[in-house]
Design an enzyme around this catalytic site. Structure first.
Site, PDB file in Angstrom:
ATOM      1  N   ASP A   1       0.866  -1.183   0.000  1.00 28.12           N
ATOM      2  CA  ASP A   1       0.000   0.000   0.000  1.00 28.12           C
ATOM      3  C   ASP A   1       0.900   1.229   0.000  1.00 28.12           C
ATOM      4  O   ASP A   1       2.106   1.132   0.224  1.00 28.12           O
ATOM      5  CB  ASP A   1      -0.891  -0.002   1.256  1.00 28.12           C
ATOM      6  CG  ASP A   1      -1.750   1.248   1.362  1.00 28.12           C
ATOM      7  OD1 ASP A   1      -2.356   1.640   0.341  1.00 28.12           O
ATOM      8  OD2 ASP A   1      -1.806   1.869   2.443  1.00 28.12           O
ATOM      9  N   SER A   2       0.284   2.393  -0.202  1.00 28.35           N
ATOM     10  CA  SER A   2       1.037   3.636  -0.144  1.00 28.35           C
ATOM     11  C   SER A   2       1.501   3.943   1.284  1.00 28.35           C
ATOM     12  O   SER A   2       2.348   4.808   1.478  1.00 28.35           O
ATOM     13  CB  SER A   2       0.154   4.782  -0.649  1.00 28.35           C
ATOM     14  OG  SER A   2      -1.056   4.811   0.082  1.00 28.35           O
TER      15      SER A   2
ATOM     16  N   CYS B   1      -4.176  -1.227  -2.068  1.00 19.67           N
ATOM     17  CA  CYS B   1      -4.330   0.222  -2.187  1.00 19.67           C
ATOM     18  C   CYS B   1      -5.294   0.446  -3.342  1.00 19.67           C
ATOM     19  O   CYS B   1      -5.052  -0.059  -4.446  1.00 19.67           O
ATOM     20  CB  CYS B   1      -2.968   0.842  -2.483  1.00 19.67           C
ATOM     21  SG  CYS B   1      -3.017   2.598  -2.865  1.00 19.67           S
TER      22      CYS B   1
ATOM     23  N   GLU C   1      -5.070   8.959  10.060  1.00 21.91           N
ATOM     24  CA  GLU C   1      -3.672   8.873  10.501  1.00 21.91           C
ATOM     25  C   GLU C   1      -3.429   9.658  11.787  1.00 21.91           C
ATOM     26  O   GLU C   1      -2.518   9.352  12.538  1.00 21.91           O
ATOM     27  CB  GLU C   1      -2.735   9.293   9.375  1.00 21.91           C
ATOM     28  CG  GLU C   1      -2.849   8.268   8.266  1.00 21.91           C
ATOM     29  CD  GLU C   1      -1.733   8.288   7.245  1.00 21.91           C
ATOM     30  OE1 GLU C   1      -0.822   9.116   7.359  1.00 21.91           O
ATOM     31  OE2 GLU C   1      -1.799   7.443   6.336  1.00 21.91           O
TER      32      GLU C   1
ATOM     33  N   CYS D   1     -11.265   3.304  -0.216  1.00 24.05           N
ATOM     34  CA  CYS D   1      -9.904   3.708   0.137  1.00 24.05           C
ATOM     35  C   CYS D   1      -9.548   2.881   1.358  1.00 24.05           C
ATOM     36  O   CYS D   1     -10.396   2.684   2.249  1.00 24.05           O
ATOM     37  CB  CYS D   1      -9.873   5.202   0.457  1.00 24.05           C
ATOM     38  SG  CYS D   1      -8.322   5.734   1.199  1.00 24.05           S
TER      39      CYS D   1
ATOM     40  N   HIS E   1      -8.018   3.327   4.001  1.00 29.03           N
ATOM     41  CA  HIS E   1      -8.162   3.904   5.344  1.00 29.03           C
ATOM     42  C   HIS E   1      -9.618   3.893   5.822  1.00 29.03           C
ATOM     43  O   HIS E   1      -9.882   3.933   7.015  1.00 29.03           O
ATOM     44  CB  HIS E   1      -7.710   5.360   5.362  1.00 29.03           C
ATOM     45  CG  HIS E   1      -6.231   5.562   5.317  1.00 29.03           C
ATOM     46  ND1 HIS E   1      -5.470   5.190   4.252  1.00 29.03           N
ATOM     47  CD2 HIS E   1      -5.379   6.118   6.218  1.00 29.03           C
ATOM     48  CE1 HIS E   1      -4.203   5.519   4.488  1.00 29.03           C
ATOM     49  NE2 HIS E   1      -4.132   6.080   5.676  1.00 29.03           N
TER      50      HIS E   1
HETATM   51  N1  DGL Z   1      -4.100   3.741   0.279  1.00 22.89           N
HETATM   52  C1  DGL Z   1      -4.697   4.755  -0.544  1.00 22.89           C
HETATM   53  C2  DGL Z   1      -5.921   4.182  -1.267  1.00 22.89           C
HETATM   54  O1  DGL Z   1      -6.473   3.172  -0.875  1.00 22.89           O
HETATM   55  C3  DGL Z   1      -5.090   5.960   0.271  1.00 22.89           C
HETATM   56  C4  DGL Z   1      -3.935   6.793   0.737  1.00 22.89           C
HETATM   57  C5  DGL Z   1      -3.214   7.497  -0.395  1.00 22.89           C
HETATM   58  O2  DGL Z   1      -3.730   8.472  -0.976  1.00 22.89           O
HETATM   59  O3  DGL Z   1      -2.112   7.058  -0.707  1.00 22.89           O
HETATM   60  O4  DGL Z   1      -6.340   4.721  -2.250  1.00 22.89           O
END
Ligand code: DGL
Length: 273
Positions: free
Chosen positions: A12-13, A75, A154, A186, A188
């Site tokens: 993931d990011s 992600c 976060e 997303c 999160h």
């Molecule tokens: N993990 C990213 C997503 O699911 C969200 C956070 C980001 O913008 O990197 O799209």
């Protein structure tokens, strides 16, 4: 012949993909996991397709050095922008979070009105709408970018009046449209499930793609005869976490959402891959 005992690579990011890891741990507890969170280059949600694809390609190369047997793109933005391209570049089975979420939403809706809350990138890609319409061509899919949700999560403001207020502003237009299904698009957002659920009301079914992804991963591994039949010990390097920056902050966050103690998170230089 691929090794059944090899780990699953998940990336993931940043920290959001841990909601997918949590589901994999619950649904296929025998599996080892190598997780990479690109904490130095987060967010992906506001970056271009080219950049997100380049980052994702580097991460896949890193995960291959860990001899993973399959890769989960945990992600939504990377699944939307990069998955189609990077999956062609490796023989490893690869699964993203968008298709599983789209599939269950298409099956769930009764009135055909589906909302998708996600990053700017995922909303602009219209990928959920594309996959949903493959199954349900007359579906009305409405995307809404909720960029403030990621920093709120976060910061740990999961149940907070500030989060309630922002969520109301984002979600009002989806309520007005009369959606009956809402995809938490997303990684999160499942952590804001109770806030979002409270605002949307009981008549709206929330879809968590993390849950569906773990379910489809189990199916995929089963079909490829890649499910781990032995139960690895927890200390047996069962779960390994790598990040590109901020290992301590990552560890704190990870420990707050995953019930197994995260023993360590190692920093690697992802630009080398
Ligand atoms: N993990 C990213 C997503 O699911 C969200 C956070 C980001 O913008 O990197 O799209």
């Amino acid at each position: 012949m691929r090794n059944k005992n090899a780990p699953i690579g998940v990336f993931d990011s940043g920290v959001g993909g841990l909601t997918v890891v949590r589901e994999i741990m619950r649904q296929i507890p025998n599996e080892k996991i190598v997780y990479f969170g690109d904490t130095a280059r987060v967010p992906y949600g506001s970056k271009s397709k080219e950049t997100v694809t380049r980052y994702s390609r580097q991460i896949v190369r890193f995960l291959q050095t860990q001899e993973v047997k399959a890769i989960v793109v945990a992600c939504n933005t990377a699944s939307a922008y990069a998955l189609d391209e990077i999956e062609k570049e490796t023989e490893l089975p690869m699964i993203g979070v968008v298709k599983p979420g789209a599939r269950v939403a298409a099956q769930t809706t009764a009135n055909g009105k589906i909302g998708v809350i996600a990053t700017e990138g995922t909303v602009n890609s219209h990928i959920y709408s594309r996959y949903i319409r493959e199954i349900k061509p007359d579906a009305n899919v409405v995307g809404k970018a909720c960029p403030l949700f990621v920093p709120l999560v976060e910061e740990g403001l999961l149940q907070d009046p500030v989060t309630d207020e922002i969520a109301k502003r984002y979600l009002t237009e989806l309520i007005d449209i009369g959606i009956d299904t809402l995809i938490l698009g997303c990684t999160h957002y499942p952590l804001l499930r109770s806030t979002v659920g409270k605002i949307m009301g009981e008549g709206v079914r929330l879809v968590n793609p993390a849950y569906e992804t773990a379910r489809e991963l189990k199916e995929l591994l089963g079909k490829a005869d890649l499910l781990n039949e032995e139960e690895p010990k927890l200390g047996d390097n069962k779960y390994r976490f790598y990040v590109s920056d901020g290992a301590e902050k990552f560890k704190r966050f990870a420990n707050s959402i995953i019930k197994y103690g995260i023993l360590s998170a190692k920093i690697i230089n992802i630009e080398e891959y």
